[in-house]
Design an enzyme around this catalytic site. Structure first.
Site, PDB file in Angstrom:
ATOM      1  N   LYS A 126      31.608  34.936  41.720  1.00 47.50           N
ATOM      2  CA  LYS A 126      33.064  34.788  41.623  1.00 47.50           C
ATOM      3  C   LYS A 126      33.489  33.324  41.578  1.00 47.50           C
ATOM      4  O   LYS A 126      34.654  33.038  41.300  1.00 47.50           O
ATOM      5  CB  LYS A 126      33.739  35.512  42.793  1.00 47.50           C
ATOM      6  N   LYS A 161      39.934  40.037  47.540  1.00 47.15           N
ATOM      7  CA  LYS A 161      38.595  40.595  47.752  1.00 47.15           C
ATOM      8  C   LYS A 161      37.691  39.571  48.419  1.00 47.15           C
ATOM      9  O   LYS A 161      37.966  38.357  48.369  1.00 47.15           O
ATOM     10  CB  LYS A 161      37.988  41.070  46.429  1.00 47.15           C
ATOM     11  N   ARG A 211      32.084  45.789  30.929  1.00 50.24           N
ATOM     12  CA  ARG A 211      30.852  45.083  31.286  1.00 50.24           C
ATOM     13  C   ARG A 211      30.168  44.645  29.989  1.00 50.24           C
ATOM     14  O   ARG A 211      29.764  45.490  29.181  1.00 50.24           O
ATOM     15  CB  ARG A 211      29.942  45.987  32.119  1.00 50.24           C
ATOM     16  N   ARG A 225      34.160  50.564  31.989  1.00 56.11           N
ATOM     17  CA  ARG A 225      34.125  51.317  33.250  1.00 56.11           C
ATOM     18  C   ARG A 225      35.574  51.593  33.643  1.00 56.11           C
ATOM     19  O   ARG A 225      36.335  50.676  33.947  1.00 56.11           O
ATOM     20  CB  ARG A 225      33.392  50.521  34.327  1.00 56.11           C
ATOM     21  N   ARG A 233      39.823  49.899  41.405  1.00 56.66           N
ATOM     22  CA  ARG A 233      38.449  49.446  41.236  1.00 56.66           C
ATOM     23  C   ARG A 233      37.732  50.331  40.228  1.00 56.66           C
ATOM     24  O   ARG A 233      37.825  51.561  40.303  1.00 56.66           O
ATOM     25  CB  ARG A 233      37.709  49.474  42.572  1.00 56.66           C
ATOM     26  N   ASP A 273      32.210  40.618  33.624  1.00 57.91           N
ATOM     27  CA  ASP A 273      33.272  41.614  33.729  1.00 57.91           C
ATOM     28  C   ASP A 273      34.518  41.061  33.058  1.00 57.91           C
ATOM     29  O   ASP A 273      34.950  39.938  33.348  1.00 57.91           O
ATOM     30  CB  ASP A 273      33.559  41.939  35.193  1.00 57.91           C
ATOM     31  N   GLU A 281      34.237  38.002  36.583  1.00 58.07           N
ATOM     32  CA  GLU A 281      32.991  37.684  37.279  1.00 58.07           C
ATOM     33  C   GLU A 281      31.886  37.418  36.266  1.00 58.07           C
ATOM     34  O   GLU A 281      31.907  37.945  35.152  1.00 58.07           O
ATOM     35  CB  GLU A 281      32.551  38.821  38.216  1.00 58.07           C
ATOM     36  N   ASN A 283      28.003  38.019  36.580  1.00 60.18           N
ATOM     37  CA  ASN A 283      27.005  38.625  37.454  1.00 60.18           C
ATOM     38  C   ASN A 283      25.603  38.165  37.059  1.00 60.18           C
ATOM     39  O   ASN A 283      25.100  38.502  35.986  1.00 60.18           O
ATOM     40  CB  ASN A 283      27.094  40.151  37.359  1.00 60.18           C
TER      41      ASN A 283
END
Length: 329
Positions: A126, A161, A211, A225, A233, A273, A281, A283
């Protein structure tokens, strides 16, 4: 090329073979004739300059309930007995994770570790996007309650978050005027000394959180997603539903901007994301989604991953380090 592959991961016995990315990578490695070993991060040891892992040789197959056949425990010298280590244990990105990264970093350049642990520990998922503020939603990282309240007052609806959380845990959507903000921050700060991350709420999240899968700096495909009704979420860990999707112009623009940095840092497999054209993000620890991508599109990320790994090993194309050449940061 036949490689000895040591996989540092959570227990293989409990993975979902229809969804787990590490399992898919192991299946492809085995198809190529590579020898597989598995061990958990708790079995990693530094001693007298050696980096050892108490591991088990394993053969995998796509058969539910019978997907792994283990050999007897053995101790691997990860410099001498492994050509590559896959660092694939799930977050949280805590001191245990960071310690494992420090130890595996010492294998460089004798054993190729993917993703590169030096850069993984220096690239929290993040925080890394902060280098690209024009590509992400407006963001604040702070423990200062006044700063967070002013951020919410200015933007209205926000997301709060944990800075080092994962899988959608602890993610809160707060509407303008929500009286729970103070209590929520009290809870966060009582259980952790870390700041929180607050971001502008992106209404397009109701359409899904894309994603995008990136291999060695190049995007190869995407899935969407979609959150459950009434849920902010979209993580599949909390009930998000995976759907087919494609790379669009905004995704390619983001990937063109961050791709050279990812490649230089040795991030072979990355998942970013994207919500409403904004990257939230990057990842790099244990990205997922490759089995869904293959089902929806036929794109086999595991094949592309091992092609990239084998190419790098053959060329001795190791990630850059700050003491050898200028880096993107």
């Amino acid at each position: 090329m036949s490689l000895r592959v040591a996989v540092q991961m959570d227990p293989l016995e409990s993975v979902d073979i229809e969804a787990d990315t590490t399992f898919a990578l192991m299946m492809e490695a085995q198809e190529r004739g590579h020898q597989l070993f598995v061990y958990g991060p708790e079995a990693l040891t530094w001693g007298a300059g050696e980096i050892r892992a108490r591991a088990r040789p394993v053969e995998v197959k796509r058969e539910k309930g019978n997907h792994a056949a283990f050999g007897a425990d053995t101790t691997l010298d990860l410099r001498e007995d492994a050509d590559i280590v896959l660092m694939r244990q799930d977050p949280p990105f805590d001191m245990s994770y960071i310690t494992a990264a420090h130890i595996l970093e010492m294998l460089h350049p004798d054993t190729f570790v993917v993703n590169d642990p030096f850069w993984v520990r220096s690239s929290p998922e993040k925080i890394l996007p902060l280098d690209y503020p024009d590509l992400m939603p407006e963001t604040l990282i702070s423990r200062d309650v006044r700063e967070i309240r002013q951020f919410r007052d200015r933007l209205g609806d926000i997301i709060v978050k944990p800075l080092y959380g994962n899988g959608g845990a602890g993610v809160f959507a707060l509407k303008q005027g929500d009286s729970n903000l103070s209590s929520l921050l009290e809870m966060f700060f009582q259980i952790s000394r870390e700041p929180v991350i607050a971001q502008a709420f992106l209404p397009d999240v109701s359409k899904g959180d894309k994603r995008v899968i990136i291999i060695d700096g190049e995007p190869i495909g995407a899935i969407n997603r979609v959150p459950q009704k009434g849920e902010a979420r979209s993580n599949m860990h909390v009930g998000g539903k995976a759907e087919p999707d494609e790379l669009d112009a905004e995704d390619r623009h983001i990937c063109a901007a961050i791709g050279p940095m990812l490649k230089k840092r040795g991030f072979i497999l990355v998942g970013i994301d994207v919500i409403g054209g904004k990257m939230t993000e990057i990842n790099v620890t244990s990205p997922t989604g490759i089995q869904e991508l293959k089902r929806f599109s036929g794109i086999d990320t595991a094949v592309a991953f091992w092609d990239a790994v084998e190419r790098r090993i053959a060329m001795k194309d190791w990630p850059l380090r700050p003491d050898t050449e200028a880096t993107p940061r």
